[in-house]
Each structure stands twice: as structure tokens, then as C-alpha cells.
Design a protein around this motif. Structure first.
Motif, PDB file in Angstrom:
ATOM      1  N   THR A 103      25.021 -15.675   3.046  1.00 43.90           N
ATOM      2  CA  THR A 103      25.917 -16.256   4.419  1.00 43.90           C
ATOM      3  C   THR A 103      26.102 -16.174   5.794  1.00 43.90           C
ATOM      4  O   THR A 103      25.582 -14.568   5.429  1.00 43.90           O
ATOM      5  N   TYR A 104      25.588 -17.207   6.507  1.00 41.98           N
ATOM      6  CA  TYR A 104      24.620 -16.577   7.799  1.00 41.98           C
ATOM      7  C   TYR A 104      25.392 -18.039   8.309  1.00 41.98           C
ATOM      8  O   TYR A 104      25.388 -18.694   8.685  1.00 41.98           O
ATOM      9  N   GLU A 105      26.231 -17.341   9.356  1.00 38.76           N
ATOM     10  CA  GLU A 105      26.713 -18.238  10.408  1.00 38.76           C
ATOM     11  C   GLU A 105      26.000 -17.841  11.742  1.00 38.76           C
ATOM     12  O   GLU A 105      25.626 -16.452  12.014  1.00 38.76           O
ATOM     13  N   THR A 106      25.525 -18.978  12.340  1.00 37.15           N
ATOM     14  CA  THR A 106      25.310 -18.591  13.903  1.00 37.15           C
ATOM     15  C   THR A 106      25.521 -19.870  14.905  1.00 37.15           C
ATOM     16  O   THR A 106      25.473 -20.700  15.211  1.00 37.15           O
ATOM     17  N   ASP A 107      25.548 -19.617  15.465  1.00 31.50           N
ATOM     18  CA  ASP A 107      25.687 -20.014  17.739  1.00 31.50           C
ATOM     19  C   ASP A 107      25.091 -20.566  18.288  1.00 31.50           C
ATOM     20  O   ASP A 107      24.416 -21.123  19.287  1.00 31.50           O
ATOM     21  N   GLY A 108      23.385 -19.836  17.239  1.00 39.57           N
ATOM     22  CA  GLY A 108      22.234 -20.029  18.316  1.00 39.57           C
ATOM     23  C   GLY A 108      21.692 -19.215  18.547  1.00 39.57           C
ATOM     24  O   GLY A 108      20.806 -18.803  19.272  1.00 39.57           O
ATOM     25  N   GLU A 109      22.593 -18.145  19.246  1.00 33.27           N
ATOM     26  CA  GLU A 109      22.019 -17.192  19.203  1.00 33.27           C
ATOM     27  C   GLU A 109      22.478 -15.414  18.941  1.00 33.27           C
ATOM     28  O   GLU A 109      21.582 -14.839  18.758  1.00 33.27           O
ATOM     29  N   SER A 110      23.353 -15.833  17.930  1.00 26.65           N
ATOM     30  CA  SER A 110      23.676 -14.324  16.996  1.00 26.65           C
ATOM     31  C   SER A 110      24.081 -15.131  15.978  1.00 26.65           C
ATOM     32  O   SER A 110      24.665 -15.866  16.061  1.00 26.65           O
ATOM     33  N   VAL A 111      23.637 -14.242  14.576  1.00 25.08           N
ATOM     34  CA  VAL A 111      23.684 -14.694  13.109  1.00 25.08           C
ATOM     35  C   VAL A 111      24.939 -13.474  13.570  1.00 25.08           C
ATOM     36  O   VAL A 111      25.260 -12.043  13.157  1.00 25.08           O
ATOM     37  N   ARG A 112      26.048 -13.950  12.305  1.00 20.96           N
ATOM     38  CA  ARG A 112      26.711 -13.638  11.409  1.00 20.96           C
ATOM     39  C   ARG A 112      26.224 -13.218   9.115  1.00 20.96           C
ATOM     40  O   ARG A 112      26.079 -14.479   9.409  1.00 20.96           O
ATOM     41  N   VAL A 113      26.097 -11.954   9.669  1.00 16.69           N
ATOM     42  CA  VAL A 113      25.906 -12.486   7.876  1.00 16.69           C
ATOM     43  C   VAL A 113      26.257 -11.952   7.252  1.00 16.69           C
ATOM     44  O   VAL A 113      27.368 -10.660   7.578  1.00 16.69           O
ATOM     45  N   THR A 114      27.088 -12.534   6.002  1.00 15.66           N
ATOM     46  CA  THR A 114      27.972 -12.215   5.052  1.00 15.66           C
ATOM     47  C   THR A 114      27.258 -12.554   3.291  1.00 15.66           C
ATOM     48  O   THR A 114      26.717 -13.148   3.317  1.00 15.66           O
ATOM     49  N   GLY A 115      27.889 -11.522   2.752  1.00 18.40           N
ATOM     50  CA  GLY A 115      27.409 -11.553   1.328  1.00 18.40           C
ATOM     51  C   GLY A 115      26.464 -10.365   0.840  1.00 18.40           C
ATOM     52  O   GLY A 115      26.107 -10.377   1.501  1.00 18.40           O
ATOM     53  N   GLU A 116      26.766  -9.712  -0.503  1.00 23.49           N
ATOM     54  CA  GLU A 116      26.164  -8.402  -0.546  1.00 23.49           C
ATOM     55  C   GLU A 116      24.553  -9.387  -0.646  1.00 23.49           C
ATOM     56  O   GLU A 116      23.762  -7.886  -1.129  1.00 23.49           O
ATOM     57  N   ASN A 117      23.855  -9.786  -0.762  1.00 22.23           N
ATOM     58  CA  ASN A 117      22.552 -11.085  -1.356  1.00 22.23           C
ATOM     59  C   ASN A 117      21.671 -10.833   0.199  1.00 22.23           C
ATOM     60  O   ASN A 117      21.239 -11.598   0.025  1.00 22.23           O
ATOM     61  N   ALA A 118      23.220 -10.775   1.158  1.00 14.03           N
ATOM     62  CA  ALA A 118      22.777 -11.917   2.137  1.00 14.03           C
ATOM     63  C   ALA A 118      21.193 -10.540   2.348  1.00 14.03           C
ATOM     64  O   ALA A 118      20.607 -11.583   3.255  1.00 14.03           O
ATOM     65  N   GLY A 119      21.026  -9.444   2.597  1.00 13.35           N
ATOM     66  CA  GLY A 119      19.040  -9.016   2.601  1.00 13.35           C
ATOM     67  C   GLY A 119      18.078  -9.889   2.428  1.00 13.35           C
ATOM     68  O   GLY A 119      16.848  -9.306   2.674  1.00 13.35           O
ATOM     69  N   LEU A 120      18.026 -10.688   1.668  1.00 12.04           N
ATOM     70  CA  LEU A 120      16.807 -11.194   1.059  1.00 12.04           C
ATOM     71  C   LEU A 120      16.824 -12.383   1.878  1.00 12.04           C
ATOM     72  O   LEU A 120      15.227 -12.451   2.231  1.00 12.04           O
ATOM     73  N   TYR A 121      17.053 -13.038   2.993  1.00  9.36           N
ATOM     74  CA  TYR A 121      16.461 -14.035   3.611  1.00  9.36           C
ATOM     75  C   TYR A 121      16.991 -14.142   5.403  1.00  9.36           C
ATOM     76  O   TYR A 121      17.642 -14.563   6.206  1.00  9.36           O
ATOM     77  N   THR A 122      17.078 -12.451   5.326  1.00 10.09           N
ATOM     78  CA  THR A 122      17.276 -12.317   6.945  1.00 10.09           C
ATOM     79  C   THR A 122      16.014 -12.111   8.304  1.00 10.09           C
ATOM     80  O   THR A 122      15.923 -11.400   8.847  1.00 10.09           O
ATOM     81  N   TYR A 123      15.285 -12.275   8.040  1.00  8.95           N
ATOM     82  CA  TYR A 123      13.853 -12.750   8.128  1.00  8.95           C
ATOM     83  C   TYR A 123      13.670 -14.029   9.142  1.00  8.95           C
ATOM     84  O   TYR A 123      12.508 -14.030  10.007  1.00  8.95           O
ATOM     85  N   PHE A 124      14.418 -14.830   8.963  1.00  2.00           N
ATOM     86  CA  PHE A 124      14.618 -15.921   9.933  1.00  2.00           C
ATOM     87  C   PHE A 124      14.612 -16.419  11.131  1.00  2.00           C
ATOM     88  O   PHE A 124      15.685 -14.990  11.621  1.00  2.00           O
ATOM     89  N   LYS A 125      14.607 -17.264  11.609  1.00  2.00           N
ATOM     90  CA  LYS A 125      15.006 -17.539  12.672  1.00  2.00           C
ATOM     91  C   LYS A 125      15.557 -18.970  13.109  1.00  2.00           C
ATOM     92  O   LYS A 125      15.155 -19.736  13.217  1.00  2.00           O
ATOM     93  N   VAL A 126      16.596 -18.160  13.559  1.00  2.00           N
ATOM     94  CA  VAL A 126      17.679 -19.737  13.512  1.00  2.00           C
ATOM     95  C   VAL A 126      17.954 -20.113  14.708  1.00  2.00           C
ATOM     96  O   VAL A 126      18.254 -21.887  14.770  1.00  2.00           O
ATOM     97  N   GLY A 127      18.182 -19.694  15.783  1.00  2.00           N
ATOM     98  CA  GLY A 127      17.950 -20.289  17.725  1.00  2.00           C
ATOM     99  C   GLY A 127      18.183 -21.685  17.568  1.00  2.00           C
ATOM    100  O   GLY A 127      18.436 -22.853  17.864  1.00  2.00           O
ATOM    101  N   ASP A 128      16.559 -22.207  17.981  1.00  2.00           N
ATOM    102  CA  ASP A 128      16.366 -23.502  18.623  1.00  2.00           C
ATOM    103  C   ASP A 128      15.893 -24.223  16.736  1.00  2.00           C
ATOM    104  O   ASP A 128      16.679 -25.558  17.140  1.00  2.00           O
ATOM    105  N   LYS A 129      15.936 -24.244  15.961  1.00  2.00           N
ATOM    106  CA  LYS A 129      16.228 -25.373  15.085  1.00  2.00           C
ATOM    107  C   LYS A 129      17.668 -25.607  14.593  1.00  2.00           C
ATOM    108  O   LYS A 129      18.366 -26.324  14.554  1.00  2.00           O
ATOM    109  N   PHE A 130      18.732 -24.344  14.869  1.00  2.00           N
ATOM    110  CA  PHE A 130      20.374 -24.789  14.615  1.00  2.00           C
ATOM    111  C   PHE A 130      20.509 -25.722  15.944  1.00  2.00           C
ATOM    112  O   PHE A 130      21.178 -27.024  15.989  1.00  2.00           O
ATOM    113  N   LYS A 131      19.791 -25.458  17.398  1.00  2.00           N
ATOM    114  CA  LYS A 131      20.752 -26.001  18.234  1.00  2.00           C
ATOM    115  C   LYS A 131      20.285 -28.110  18.284  1.00  2.00           C
ATOM    116  O   LYS A 131      21.212 -28.672  19.083  1.00  2.00           O
ATOM    117  N   LYS A 132      19.400 -28.259  17.958  1.00  2.00           N
ATOM    118  CA  LYS A 132      19.044 -29.988  17.412  1.00  2.00           C
ATOM    119  C   LYS A 132      20.334 -30.133  16.855  1.00  2.00           C
ATOM    120  O   LYS A 132      20.346 -31.463  16.741  1.00  2.00           O
TER     121      LYS A 132
END
Ligand SMILES: [Zn+2]
Length: 134
Positions: A103-132
Motif C-alpha cells: 500500500t502506498y499513501e501519497t499527498d503528491g509530495e511524499s509517499v508512505r509505504v506499507t506492507g511486506e510486499n511493498a518493495g515490488l512497486y517502488t519505482y513509480f512516480k506519483v506526484g503529478d498523476k495524483f494531483k489531478k
């Protein structure tokens, strides 16, 4: 109490102590799936007639407007919105893969990562896509 909303219709997905989703399994069977609003709690509730296997990718839909909740950052991640008690908005991305805990929570600037499998998807960029969605 955090509220959880559909990114499309902004309808409330949280009722009591559950977030309610419509899901489809590999056999295209539909069902309601209830997840915990506590980030990091991966317990789920479903009717026993609805079955899926560990590792299966479920499709998540808004039960109100039927929009797909798939994210545009990774095919295995779903997206919903969270509003905290102060009304601050977050994007919450979570794995659609049964048994995978990330699980990844983001306010568009920082990301909080939770869960033992979270390392699978850590390469993405969320900022601009979330802001919309704000
Ligand atoms: Zn919706």
C-alpha cells in the motif's frame, strides 16, 4: 476517522469499519469485497461463494458508479482517495493481487509505504498523476 472516496464519482466507499469494493476474479465473476480502512490491515470479508486464488489479479470497481479503480501507474495497483480528519487528501494505491500486501499513501509530495510486499512497486512516480484528483 479517514474517509475513502472513489476518484471518479467522489462517492464514499467507507461504511463503518469497511471499505466496500466491487471486484471481479479471473472467471469474470463479480462480488463485493470489504477491506479494512486501517492501512496495513489486509483482512478482507467476502461471501464464501466468491472464490479466487492467491496471486490472482482482481479487478476493483467503485460499487457506486462502476468506474474501474485501476491506477495508471501500474496494472497491479488500484487507486482510491483518502481524506483525513482535517480534510487533507491522499491517494492510496494498493495491490490488486490476492495475497500481496503493498500500500502506498501519497499527498503528491511524499509517499508512505506499507506492507511486506511493498518493495515490488517502488519505482513509480506519483506526484503529478495524483494531483489531478485533488
Ligand atoms: Zn465511483
Amino acid at each position: 476517522m479517514n474517509n475513502f472516496l472513489c476518484p471518479k464519482c467522489k462517492g464514499h466507499l467507507r461504511v463503518g469499519d469497511h471499505i466496500i469494493f466491487k471486484v471481479k476474479n479471473d472467471l469474470k465473476q463479480s462480488a463485493l469485497l470489504l477491506l479494512s480502512p486501517q492501512i496495513g490491515n489486509y483482512s478482507s470479508v467476502k461471501h464464501p461463494s466468491f472464490e479466487f486464488n492467491q496471486g490472482e489479479v482482481l479487478e476493483f470497481y467503485c460499487p457506486l458508479c462502476n468506474a474501474t479503480l485501476k491506477s495508471d501507474i501500474h496494472p497491479n495497483l488500484a487507486l482510491i482517495l483518502m481524506k483525513d480528519e482535517e480534510g487533507k487528501g491522499f491517494a492510496v494505491y494498493f495491490s490488486k493481487v490476492a495475497g500481496e500486501h503493498s500500500t502506498y499513501e501519497t499527498d503528491g509530495e511524499s509517499v508512505r509505504v506499507t506492507g511486506e510486499n511493498a518493495g515490488l512497486y517502488t519505482y513509480f512516480k506519483v506526484g503529478d498523476k495524483f494531483k489531478k484528483y485533488l
